[in-house]
Every structure is written in structure tokens, then in C-alpha cells.
Design a protein around this motif. Structure first.
Motif, PDB file in Angstrom:
ATOM      1  N   UNK A 151      45.588  36.846  58.844  1.00 36.00           N
ATOM      2  CA  UNK A 151      44.560  37.880  58.709  1.00 36.00           C
ATOM      3  C   UNK A 151      43.368  37.283  57.982  1.00 36.00           C
ATOM      4  N   UNK A 152      42.289  38.069  57.928  1.00 41.04           N
ATOM      5  CA  UNK A 152      41.125  37.638  57.164  1.00 41.04           C
ATOM      6  C   UNK A 152      40.174  36.770  57.958  1.00 41.04           C
ATOM      7  N   UNK A 153      39.164  36.292  57.257  1.00 41.85           N
ATOM      8  CA  UNK A 153      38.118  35.479  57.884  1.00 41.85           C
ATOM      9  C   UNK A 153      37.802  34.288  56.990  1.00 41.85           C
ATOM     10  N   UNK A 154      37.605  33.132  57.623  1.00 41.02           N
ATOM     11  CA  UNK A 154      37.190  31.926  56.914  1.00 41.02           C
ATOM     12  C   UNK A 154      35.938  31.393  57.598  1.00 41.02           C
ATOM     13  N   UNK A 155      34.832  31.404  56.897  1.00 38.99           N
ATOM     14  CA  UNK A 155      33.592  30.924  57.492  1.00 38.99           C
ATOM     15  C   UNK A 155      33.607  29.410  57.611  1.00 38.99           C
ATOM     16  N   UNK A 156      32.972  28.946  58.660  1.00 40.17           N
ATOM     17  CA  UNK A 156      32.910  27.512  58.918  1.00 40.17           C
ATOM     18  C   UNK A 156      32.129  26.817  57.812  1.00 40.17           C
ATOM     19  N   UNK A 157      32.586  25.618  57.456  1.00 34.66           N
ATOM     20  CA  UNK A 157      31.910  24.859  56.409  1.00 34.66           C
ATOM     21  C   UNK A 157      30.521  24.414  56.857  1.00 34.66           C
ATOM     22  N   UNK A 158      30.422  23.917  58.080  1.00 39.74           N
ATOM     23  CA  UNK A 158      29.116  23.569  58.632  1.00 39.74           C
ATOM     24  C   UNK A 158      29.067  24.053  60.066  1.00 39.74           C
ATOM     25  N   UNK A 159      27.955  24.672  60.431  1.00 40.58           N
ATOM     26  CA  UNK A 159      27.935  25.337  61.730  1.00 40.58           C
ATOM     27  C   UNK A 159      26.521  25.711  62.130  1.00 40.58           C
ATOM     28  N   UNK A 160      26.352  26.040  63.396  1.00 37.62           N
ATOM     29  CA  UNK A 160      25.196  26.780  63.887  1.00 37.62           C
ATOM     30  C   UNK A 160      25.687  28.058  64.562  1.00 37.62           C
ATOM     31  N   UNK A 161      26.618  27.894  65.494  1.00 38.47           N
ATOM     32  CA  UNK A 161      27.112  29.038  66.264  1.00 38.47           C
ATOM     33  C   UNK A 161      28.062  29.929  65.484  1.00 38.47           C
ATOM     34  N   UNK A 162      28.641  29.408  64.413  1.00 41.01           N
ATOM     35  CA  UNK A 162      29.696  30.105  63.688  1.00 41.01           C
ATOM     36  C   UNK A 162      31.020  29.386  63.769  1.00 41.01           C
ATOM     37  N   UNK A 163      31.138  28.422  64.696  1.00 40.53           N
ATOM     38  CA  UNK A 163      32.355  27.619  64.821  1.00 40.53           C
ATOM     39  C   UNK A 163      32.295  26.418  63.877  1.00 40.53           C
ATOM     40  N   UNK A 164      33.454  25.997  63.411  1.00 40.03           N
ATOM     41  CA  UNK A 164      33.513  24.853  62.499  1.00 40.03           C
ATOM     42  C   UNK A 164      33.097  23.570  63.208  1.00 40.03           C
TER      43      UNK A 164
END
Length: 1016
Positions: A424-437
Motif C-alpha cells: 500500500x501507499x505511495x513512494x515518489x521517484x527519486x529522479x523523474x520527469x514523468x513520475x516514473x523512477x
């Protein structure tokens, strides 16, 4: 950057060099006045870049064919698969790379049939200027051709802040002595390739795909290009149109260059004293990945944008841009009294923050903004930790846009959490443009879970600063809750640590210490994240129950889960090392050896990560940037200053500042704990990162977080601004180099101007309802038209009144007698004899430091390795020089009022002690005739650790038979004040406010010391 190469404003000096006899800069204009060398063109293109959050145009000359000139769009990027020899589950599969789009700055010249190459002629006069007030790039060049004809070229360029897809250029050529035909060749150049990666992984990429041209067209009215990315499936259209402003200039032909671009040519007959002028407008339209937008639809959008642009002339666009910039500068209210170069640099930095940050919720603040290709155009945690706080206080709409980008990519963050095995939950990408890691190296990429906490901090700061609770119900709370719930899947209750909540195998801001257990910054920020998420849930449930019910139902959030957040926060593992009294950066950090000096960063600003294998770095106690201190800046209101000071002292010694993020954090904490000189030195380090190319990579784009850090060091550091229980709080200090300063902040629909002078600070509410602020903890109510003035420093003596002191511990040098000059002379004599340069800056560092530590400071200036025996011999030689001179001292060498101050303490029935770093303290007391006034003496012979370590003051308290809290310390040096506080005592500072801002009571001299004033 070295002198002679710098971008300057009428020879404005860099802070590192002598400012005598220099001409002050125009603080609103950044000016370059010599012909750019090949080696500096790329750097100047970064500095003079223009942008509006969606479109960025580097600052190359119109006639130049520089390979590093580029134009970028936040929405145009390519996706490239990441190749691994061994791929494991959860590894990032691809990277996003922002790529150059068609560049519309190009305008070539032709005299008759001969193309003009500016590099082949003589530059008689040149000036390129970035007008920060108007948001315009201006350039003038007087050029003589190899055949002897002379032209003057004037160009202006705007990227309008409120028109996301438009570039405007006004280009004029004036003949000085040329007669004949001239052609202006206006081009859209589409063959600029993305920078390829070399030895530095921070720059460039191994791109697979890129933009390919799908259509080219050019006629008398419009030149256009259609392009498409291969893998991200983004379509792009660009087009240019012109307004002819001078009679005689007319369209002559259109050119299509396969694989390169399109051109439109305009020609005229030119005679001495005559000019030709062209207004050029370039517009862009692009699709989202996988959208159904057709080329025809995008071309229609471009045509419509150009039609609107041509509806008004360049002067009107210029006026609109100046108006937009003026609105921002009225908010910023920036002024430095006494150093125009600093004022100019701060304005330059703020201007880049204004223009490079998104406004539509589809982008954020990239590490290099829109000024270059560094870091592939990626967004990192510094967008929320550094850039957003500045904008929340100066341009709140842009701050909200940055957070809306996180809302819009929440689904990607949820997917990433599943990739990392979190159910569950959300982990934001460390580096991204689109939102993907996009990080291929997970130890310093995906392992940086603290990005979740940085986003939570940004939400909290934004809502506190603006009162915009609407953002919470429009996605902000979803982000806050989904990221908060992830901590329970990363951390656990550890029975081996008394069931403390521990977080294992993460990487904190210090990327030189990867995959650690209980990183202090991560744990501390996670604690604040969990508590704030619970507070927001309770507030929404009370104030907006329907919205809260909708949010909770959508993510299956229960009261039980919220209670578990608070339990984990209360049990968070945040130990204090019992020996050092500091917060260990992680469980193992203090057990590692320090990086040997021979392996220190000796190659200028080439970071260790480009010199060593990561494991070599990980095995040592060395920090790339501030880590523990960063927690103090973002969420350290509850941590006492003595703890902050001890941690500052320790981590300063192991931090190499390879990251441009580091200096501002050290500056802010140094300001807070009273290290005025260090605060200012670190401030200059973040202020001029790009103007002086301090890290050697400004050519790939400016450093947005360092630029933001310079403003934070001003407002949060020198201004002491914090958010306190919904109020803005200030505790200003004045750097010694300035006569005053001013900055403005927007706080909950009100605007506050803070003006700091030599002795007082004035707070002015320029707009809004009555607002309560805190000044050194005391509430003040501001009303429009009623400025309030307050002492620069709070009355520290009030905090000492009524305390039952039983002893006073005096420093010697600078408090009782001025023997610093004797030490200075002795060290200078020794330095001269062994061939080491010695100046006042080194002498200042030696004040209050014991002999061996002082020798180590002195020997930093030489590459020769001295043995321990040789060092002991040198220290003894210096001491002999010193003793020879103090033999001539007598009671007349006491500082005025010193004897009276000590005797007043004894008359009050208090004990007295001396705490001196000098090994000759007993001899000095005898020579000064005051040995009988002290009950106990501690000198360097009795201790192992020098100030700012508290050992010497603790030893003095023990010698008096008193508890530290029963003692008052008197010092003249910042290290001594820190030593007193670390010992748990109150401190009286003797000297200048700027140097001793951390003292509980500041006196101009020991003659002003009267124990009865603040103990009765």
C-alpha cells in the motif's frame, strides 16, 4: 571563476577577492562586456538563459552556431531503456531525458553573397546584459569584418512569463560604414542533439531515440517543423513568423533543409547610418505522451499563438514582461545595504527561480531549471526542500503548481511503491520527469525514501504560509496520507532497541553514506511527516467532513491506521551519542574511520564520487552534503541550540560539500547557533555557485537549489524566519559586511516587509489584514500603515535575571587582557621561518584555539608532511617566542574594567575561575597581577579537547565544586560561546554582535560587565 573570465557588471568583484577600487554593479543588470572565449560560451549560455516554467532558451547569440545553444520544453522528453548486465526486481527500467527542441534563436547575416561569421571579424565593442527588472536579454555588438566594413548589431529577447509557448526577438542591424545588400536569415534549427554522457554521469545521457522530423514547411508567412519522439510518443510542432519594422526590408525566399530545419530570408539595401530591424516570434505546441493530438491540431495551435503574438509589437510584449517581473520584485522587496554585488547575485538567483519553475501543474523545478541539460532535466527532492519554500513566500501560485505536479503523478508513485514491494501507499521517484523512477543506481536513488517526507514538508509549509486548505481537499491530503502510510512498510518496532521504531536500509541526503539503518534525517522527517498527516486528518474530519470521508474511503484510511502513525512517530528511534552529545547520522556512521586527508577532495570541485569507487566512500566517515543539519533546517524547531551547535561542529569536520545543496544549510544553521563568520562564508558559497562557476559545471545549466538556498540563507538564516504555530517568526541578525538588508514575504494573503539595520529591525505590513508575527519569540501585531520597530536582538539580559549563579568563569584573551596580538606575532614569526603564508584570516582562525590545534591550522597551508616530533618542535618554538614577549607584560596590559569586573563577582560572594586555551595562563595571571582573584584556573595543560568542546568549562565548574548550570561563562569568541553553551551554562559575549550572536547577553567590553544587573 578566475578573475578576468567572470560575468560581471562593470567589473563587479566576486566576494572572494578584494573589493577595493572596484566599480559597483548595477544590481538589476548582469552584464558581460568582452568577447566570449570558446571555453566560456556554454557557461554564459546558462547564465543568460530565459524561461517561463515551460519554455527555456539558452542565452547564445543569434548569429552563433554554438553546439551547446539549446531550447527546451518541460513537456518534451524521451524515454530510454536502462541497460543492466544484471537486472533485479524493482530496478528502474527506463529513464526520462528532456531533449532539445527546435531552436528559434538563429538569425544569420549575409552581406551581398558573403555570409557573416562573427568569429572571423574584430569585436570593437560588446555587451550582453540580462535585465532582471524587465525579464529581458539585451545584446549589442559593434563588429568590423575582415574586409573592413563595420556593423552594429542590437538584439533583445523575451520569453514571456504569462505566455507558456512563445519566444520574442527584436533584431536590428545598423550600418556604420557599409553600403550594399544585407540579408537576415531567420531559422528554426531542429538538428540539435542531446548532450551525450562522458565521464561525469551528472551530465548528458545515453539517449535511445530522440526527436525526428516528420514535416517541414516554409513560405512567406510561416516556417514550421513537426517532430515526434521515438519512445515517449510526444508530438511537437514549432513555427516562426516575423514583423518587418524598417522600410526596405522584404521577404526574399523560404528554405527547407532536410533533417535540419526551415528558414525565411529578408533582404534590403543598407547604407551608412541606416538600420534594418526584424521582430521574430516563435511558438510551440506539444502533446502529452500517447495522446491523440495530430500534427494538424498542433500546427493550428502554433498558428493561433503566433497570430496572437503579432497582434502587438515587441514593445508591448516587453512592457507586459516588465509588468509581470515587477509584480514579483514587489513581493521579494530585496535590498542589501553595503554590498551591491551580493544584492545583484541574490536578484539573479531569484530571477532564475521565478522563470524556471512551472505554472500549470505539469512540471516542477528541475535541478538545472530550463537552462541546460544537466541531470537530464530531472526533478529531485530539492524542488520541495529548497525551491518551493522560496516560492511559497514570494510567488505562492508557482509553489502550488509544483505541488499539483506531485498530485498529478500520485498514481505513478503508487506504482513505484508496488515495484519496491510495498503493498500500500505511495513512494515518489527519486529522479523523474514523468513520475516514473529514472535512477539506475538504487543505493543513492530509490533508497532515498526521504523524498516522501520532503514532499510532506512542502505541503505543510505551503499550507502554513498561504492558508490554502483547498489544496488539501484537491489532492494534497491524498498525497500526504499515501506517502505517510508507506513508513509502516519501511520501518518496524525493534525489540533490540526497546521497541523503538526503526527504519532500515535507506539513504539520506548524504549520498556518500548509502543503505544505512536509522538515518537521522530520514527518521526525524518521517516522524514529522506522520504527525502532520494525523493532524491534517483530524482537521479535515472536523472542518470538511464530507471531503475527508471521500478521501478516506478512496484510499481505505481508518482511524486505527492514523493512530498507528502517531504511535510510530512517538516511538521513532532518534538517539544521541553519549560521548559526543550529537545525533549519529546513522547506526554505523560514528564507527567508521574518517577519510584520510590524502583522499580528500583536492581536485578543485571535482567530487569524490568521480574519483573513487562508491564502496571506498561508503566505508568512511565523510559527507557529501549536510544531512543531520538539513533536518534542523526543515523540521528542527524543537531542537535546542546547544544540540544544533554540537552537531554543526562535528559534521562540519566531515563534510566535503560536493553537493551545491550543502552550503546554504550550513549557513542557516551557523546563523542560528551564533557562528556569524561561518554563516556568511557559507552564504557566499551558495550565493555565487553559478556566477563564479564554483563547481565547474554551470555550462550544463544553473543550480536551482543552490540559488534558492541563497535566499533561504538570507531569510531563514540572517532573518531567522521560521513558521511557528501558524505564525511567521523572525530573529534577525546583521552580517558584519552589510549596513542593512531587506526582504519581503507573503504570509496568508498578507505581505510583510522586513528591514534590518544596525541596531533595529522594522516590520511593515504592506498589504492585508492585521497579522501577528513573532520577534525573538515576542508577539507583535502588524497593521497596514503602522510599521513597528524593535531592537535587532532580544534583551538577552532578561533571560539571565533571577538566575542563581554561584560562579563566573572568565576567558583570558580578549576578555581580561588582549594577548591575541602577542600570539599573532609569535605565529606569524614561526610561519615566516618555515615558509608558510600568514594573513589576518588565518590569525582570526587561531583565536581561542589551543597551541597544537593552531599549529594544525597553520600547517594546512603547506603540502609538506611534518612528523609528530617535528610538530612538537614547532609548537615549542612558537611558545618560546610567546613567552619572551609576555615577560614584558604587566597590570597596565589588563583591558579597561577587567579587574573591576572580576572583583565585582567576588564582592557578590560568587566564585571565580579562568578557562584559557593558553598553556601559559598561570604565568600571564602573575604578570598581570590578578592571580589571587581566581579560585581555580584551567588551561590547555588540563584538557584534551579545545573549544568549542565544552571540556574546559566543565573542568572549571568541577574545580569550583559547582554544577554547570550554576556557572556563568564570559567569552569573546564564537567558539568559546559554543563551548559554554555545550557545557550547559549561560554565556556572556564580549565584543561584536555579528560574531557573538549566540550569546545570552552581549556586552561591548568587559568594562560593561556588572553581575548585579542581571542576577537581581
Amino acid at each position: 571563476m578566475p578573475r578576468g573570465e567572470c560575468v560581471h557588471s562593470h567589473d563587479a568583484p566576486t566576494p572572494a577577492r578584494d573589493t577595493a577600487h572596484q566599480v559597483s554593479p548595477d544590481t538589476w543588470r548582469l552584464v558581460h562586456t568582452h568577447r566570449p572565449a570558446d571555453s566560456e560560451r556554454a557557461r554564459l549560455e546558462s547564465l543568460f538563459a530565459l524561461a517561463n516554467g515551460m519554455l527555456g532558451v539558452r542565452g547564445g547569440l543569434e548569429e552563433s552556431r554554438s553546439p551547446t545553444q539549446g531550447t527546451f520544453l518541460t513537456g518534451v522528453w524521451e524515454r530510454t531503456p536502462i541497460e543492466y548486465h544484471e537486472r533485479f526486481p524493482g530496478f528502474a527500467r527506463s529513464t526520462d531525458t528532456r531533449i532539445p527542441v527546435a531552436d528559434g534563436t538563429r538569425i544569420g547575416l549575409r552581406l551581398g553573397e558573403t555570409p557573416v561569421d562573427l568569429d572571423e571579424g574584430e569585436w570593437l565593442a560588446f555587451e550582453q546584459a540580462l535585465d532582471l527588472r524587465a525579464g529581458c536579454l539585451q545584446r549589442t555588438l559593434r563588429w568590423r569584418s575582415p574586409t573592413g566594413v563595420t556593423l552594429q548589431i542590437d538584439a533583445e529577447r523575451i520569453v514571456p512569463l504569462h505566455t507558456p509557448n512563445l519566444l520574442c526577438i527584436r533584431y536590428r542591424v545598423t550600418s556604420i560604414d557599409y553600403s550594399g545588400p544585407i540579408t537576415l536569415e531567420s531559422a528554426l534549427v531542429a538538428n540539435t542533439a542531446a548532450a551525450t554522457q562522458g565521464d561525469d554521469p551528472r551530465i548528458g545521457t545515453r539517449l535511445d531515440g530522440g526527436l525526428s522530423i516528420t514535416a517541414l514547411d516554409s513560405d512567406q508567412t510561416l516556417a514550421s517543423i513537426c517532430q515526434r519522439t521515438q519512445n515517449s510518443h510526444i508530438r511537437l510542432a514549432s513555427g516562426q513568423r516575423h514583423r518587418l519594422r524598417e522600410p526596405g526590408l522584404s521577404f526574399t525566399r523560404a528554405i527547407i533543409e532536410d533533417g535540419q530545419g526551415a528558414q525565411q530570408h529578408y533582404s534590403a539595401e543598407l547604407h551608412p547610418g541606416q538600420s534594418v530591424m526584424l521582430e521574430k516570434y516563435v511558438a510551440y505546441a506539444w502533446s502529452h505522451p500517447e495522446s491523440s493530438d495530430t500534427e494538424a491540431h498542433l500546427l493550428d495551435a502554433v498558428a493561433a499563438s503566433l497570430e496572437r503574438a503579432l497582434a502587438q509589437n515587441f514593445d508591448a510584449h516587453h512592457a507586459d514582461q516588465a509588468k509581470a517581473c515587477d509584480a514579483f520584485w514587489r513581493e521579494a522587496e530585496l535590498m542589501i545595504d553595503g554590498d551591491p554585488a551580493v544584492e545583484q547575485a541574490l536578484r539573479f538567483n531569484l530571477f532564475h527561480l521565478l522563470q524556471s519553475t512551472g505554472r500549470d501543474g505539469n512540471g516542477s523545478a528541475a535541478a538545472k531549471g530550463l537552462t541546460g541539460e544537466g541531470y537530464e532535466g530531472h526533478y529531485f527532492w530539492d524542488a520541495e526542500a529548497f525551491v518551493l519554500p522560496v516560492l511559497a513566500l514570494t510567488s505562492p501560485a508557482q509553489a502550488r503548481s509544483m505541488l499539483e505536479y506531485r498530485v498529478n503523478t500520485l498514481a505513478r508513485a503508487r506504482n513505484h511503491a508496488r515495484e519496491m514491494n510495498h503493498p500500500v501507499g505511495a513512494l515518489y521517484a527519486w529522479r523523474t520527469i514523468s513520475g516514473d523512477e529514472c535512477s539506475a543506481y538504487f543505493p543513492s536513488g530509490s533508497a532515498q525514501y526521504h523524498i516522501n517526507a520532503a514532499i510532506a514538508f512542502a505541503i505543510r509549509f505551503y499550507v502554513d504560509a498561504t492558508g490554502d486548505t483547498d489544496f488539501l481537499v484537491r489532492g494534497g491530503a491524498d498525497v500526504l496520507f499515501e506517502t505517510a502510510r508507506l513508513w509502516h512498510h519501511v520501518g518496524y518496532y525493534n525489540p533490540r532497541r526497546n521497541n523503538a521504531f526503526c527504519i532500515c536500509q535507506v539513504t539520506g541526503p548524504d549520498e556518500y553514506t548509502a543503505l544505512v539503518d536509522n538515518n537521522y534525517y530520514t527518521n526525524h522527517m518521517a516522524q514529522q511527516h506522520l504527525r502532520y498527516a494525523a493532524v491534517v486528518a483530524a482537521q479535515l474530519a472536523q472542518d470538511k467532513p464530507q471531503d475527508y470521508a471521500r478521501i478516506a474511503a478512496a484510499i481505505d484510511l481508518s482511524e486505527k491506521e492514523i493512530a498507528s502513525w502517531l504511535a510510530a512517530a512517538d516511538a521513532m528511534y532518534l538517539p544521541v551519542d553519549p560521548t559526543l552529545g550529537i545525533f549519529p547520522q546513522d547506526d554505523d556512521f560514528l564507527d567508521k574511520p574518517r577519510l584520510p586527508a590524502t583522499h580528500s577532495n583536492e581536485l578543485g570541485h571535482r567530487p569524490l564520487l568521480l574519483q573513487m569507487h562508491p564502496l571506498t566512500i561508503y566505508r568512511h566517515q565523510v559527507c557529501k552534503q549536510a544531512d543531520v543539519l538539513q533536518a534542523f533546517v526543515l523540521a528542527g524547531n524543537a531542537i535546542d541550540k546547544d544540540s544544533k551547535r554540537r552537531n554543526f561542529d562535528y559534521y562540519e569536520g566531515v563534510t566535503v560539500h560536493d553537493s551545491t545543496l550543502s552550503a546554504s544549510t550550513f549557513s542557516i544553521v551557523a546563523s542560528e547557533v551564533g557562528y556569524a563568520d561561518k554563516a556568511y562564508r557559507y552564504f557566499l558559497g551558495t550565493l555565487r555557485v553559478d556566477l563564479d562557476n564554483l563547481h565547474g559545471n554551470t555550462s550544463h545549466g544553473v543550480h536551482m537549489a543552490a540559488m534558492a538556498g541563497s535566499w533561504l540563507a538570507l531569510a531563514w538564516g540572517f532573518g531567522g524566519m521560521r513558521a511557528m504555530n501558524g505564525h511567521s517568526a523572525f530573529a534577525p541578525v546583521l552580517p558584519a559586511a552589510w549596513r542593512g538588508y531587506r526582504f519581503g514575504v507573503r504570509w496568508k494573503n498578507s505581505h510583510i516587509r522586513v528591514s534590518v539595520g544596525k541596531d533595529r529591525v522594522e516590520y511593515t505590513l504592506t498589504e492585508g489584514a492585521p497579522t501577528e508575527i513573532l520577534h525573538h519569540g515576542q508577539p507583535l501585531t502588524l497593521r497596514v500603515g503602522q510599521p513597528l520597530s524593535a531592537p535587532l536582538r532580544a534583551s538577552a539580559s532578561q533571560s539571565l535575571k533571577g538566575l542563581l549563579f554561584k560562579g563566573v568563569i572568565f576567558d583570558l584573551d580578549g576578555v581580561i587582557a588582549d594577548t591575541a596580538v602577542v600570539h599573532h606575532a609569535a605565529w606569524k614569526q614561526l610561519a615566516s621561518e618555515i615558509g608558510i603564508p600568514f594573513d589576518d584570516a588565518i590569525g582570526e582562525r587561531l583565536k581561542g584555539v589551543d597551541r597544537r590545534s593552531s599549529l594544525d591550522i597553520l600547517l594546512e597551508q603547506t603540502s609538506h608532511a611534518f612528523s609528530e616530533d617535528e610538530k612538537e618542535t614547532l609548537a615549542t618554538r612558537k611558545n618560546n617566542y610567546y613567552r619572551q614577549q609576555i615577560e614584558h607584560l604587566g597590570p597596565e596590559n589588563l583591558l579597561p574594567g577587567a579587574r573591576h569586573a572580576i572583583e565585582s563577582v567576588r564582592r557578590a560572594g560568587l566564585k571565580t575561575a579562568l578557562a584559557s586555551a593558553s598553556r601559559n595562563a598561570p604565568l600571564l595571571l602573575e604578570r598581570l597581577g590578578i592571580a589571587d582573584l581566581f579560585d581555580y584556573v584551567v588551561d590547555a595543560n588540563h584538557i584534551r579537547r579545545a573549544k568549542p568542546d565544552p571540556e574546559i568549562f566543565l573542568a572549571a565548574a568541577r574545580g569550583l565544586g559547582l554544577a554547570p548550570s550554576e556557572c556563568l561563562g564570559v567569552e569573546d569568541a564564537a567558539a568559546g560561546i559554543a563551548s559554554i553553551h555545550s557545557a550547559g551554562m549561560k554565556a556572556v559575549g564580549i565584543g561584536h554582535a555579528q560574531a557573538l550572536a549566540g550569546a545570552d547577553l552581549l556586552l561591548p567590553s568587559v568594562a560593561a560587565f556588572d553581575i548585579s544587573v542581571f542576577t537581581t
